[in-house]
Design an enzyme around this catalytic site. Structure first.
Site, PDB file in Angstrom:
ATOM      1  N   ALA A   1      25.387 -80.929  26.517  1.00  9.61           N
ATOM      2  CA  ALA A   1      26.049 -80.923  25.214  1.00  9.61           C
ATOM      3  C   ALA A   1      25.025 -80.693  24.118  1.00  9.61           C
ATOM      4  O   ALA A   1      23.823 -80.882  24.320  1.00  9.61           O
ATOM      5  CB  ALA A   1      26.774 -82.252  24.982  1.00  9.61           C
ATOM      6  N   ASP A   2      25.521 -80.284  22.976  1.00 11.80           N
ATOM      7  CA  ASP A   2      24.675 -80.151  21.800  1.00 11.80           C
ATOM      8  C   ASP A   2      25.530 -80.414  20.568  1.00 11.80           C
ATOM      9  O   ASP A   2      26.727 -80.120  20.561  1.00 11.80           O
ATOM     10  CB  ASP A   2      24.042 -78.759  21.720  1.00 11.80           C
ATOM     11  CG  ASP A   2      22.866 -78.760  20.757  1.00 11.80           C
ATOM     12  OD1 ASP A   2      21.771 -79.190  21.178  1.00 11.80           O
ATOM     13  OD2 ASP A   2      23.035 -78.377  19.585  1.00 11.80           O
ATOM     14  N   THR A   3      24.902 -80.978  19.551  1.00 10.74           N
ATOM     15  CA  THR A   3      25.601 -81.297  18.306  1.00 10.74           C
ATOM     16  C   THR A   3      24.791 -80.788  17.134  1.00 10.74           C
ATOM     17  O   THR A   3      23.574 -80.971  17.093  1.00 10.74           O
ATOM     18  CB  THR A   3      25.792 -82.832  18.172  1.00 10.74           C
ATOM     19  OG1 THR A   3      26.537 -83.306  19.298  1.00 10.74           O
ATOM     20  CG2 THR A   3      26.539 -83.195  16.892  1.00 10.74           C
TER      21      THR A   3
END
Length: 195
Positions: A76-78
């Site tokens: 994931a990445d934010t």
């Protein structure tokens, strides 16, 4: 609620928040942190950027030793976006102050991408969740107190909604857990599809 997945799950992230969210689903998993160089991707579109970062992290971990065809890799990445400026992790306290002052009493967007890479058939499913977050108006002293905790230094946009940064947030419109780092709902739906 437990998700029954008869596969070895790899979380391609060193984020304690993402680890906590996978544990909430009752999943057994191993953490193998991605060493992917995020600065190597130069995409201006936030949705495309965050998706590419999540996919690149999963792909990088898929090439590590001990990864087998039985593995499911979750990455994931934010990113935080304010008026077309992408706010990553702050370089130092001064940068954290700059970001938090920009966001003070303003609405901004948090984009969180998740990639599930199934090593059995090399299929990759990526989803992106966008959430609007509105900060309350707070004094510079409050921002500085928060920065002094050290918490903002490893977070996109220099805040964590689940910890001390919660005092800055007036309201959100969207997925709280995505702002935290991973959409639990999206992950649950993806895992239910996997055979």
């Amino acid at each position: 609620m437990k998700v029954d997945v008869n596969r070895k799950i790899i979380l391609a992230s060193g984020s304690p928040r993402r680890k906590e969210l996978l544990e909430k689903l009752g999943l057994e998993f191993e953490v193998i942190k991605s060493d992917f160089d995020e600065s190597s991707i130069e995409i201006k579109n936030p949705k495309k950027l965050v998706a590419k970062l999540a996919e690149s992290k999963a792909e990088e971990v898929s090439n590590k030793e001990n990864i087998t065809s039985d593995n499911l890799i979750i990455s994931a990445d934010t990113i935080v976006v304010f008026k077309n400026e992408i706010l990553g992790k702050p370089k130092d306290e001064l940068d954290a102050m700059r970001m938090l002052k920009l966001l003070n009493a303003q609405k901004h967007q948090v984009y969180t991408a998740m990639c599930v890479l199934d090593m059995k058939n090399m299929s990759k499913r990526t989803s992106v969740v966008k959430t609007d977050v509105v900060f309350d108006k707070v004094k510079d002293e409050t921002i500085m107190e928060y920065i002094k905790t050290g918490e903002p230094m490893d977070k996109a946009g220099a805040y964590g909604i689940q910890d001390g940064g919660s005092v800055l947030v007036k309201k959100i419109n969207g997925d709280f857990f995505a702002v935290m780092g991973l959409s639990v709902n999206k992950l649950f739906q993806e895992l239910k599809r996997i055979k």
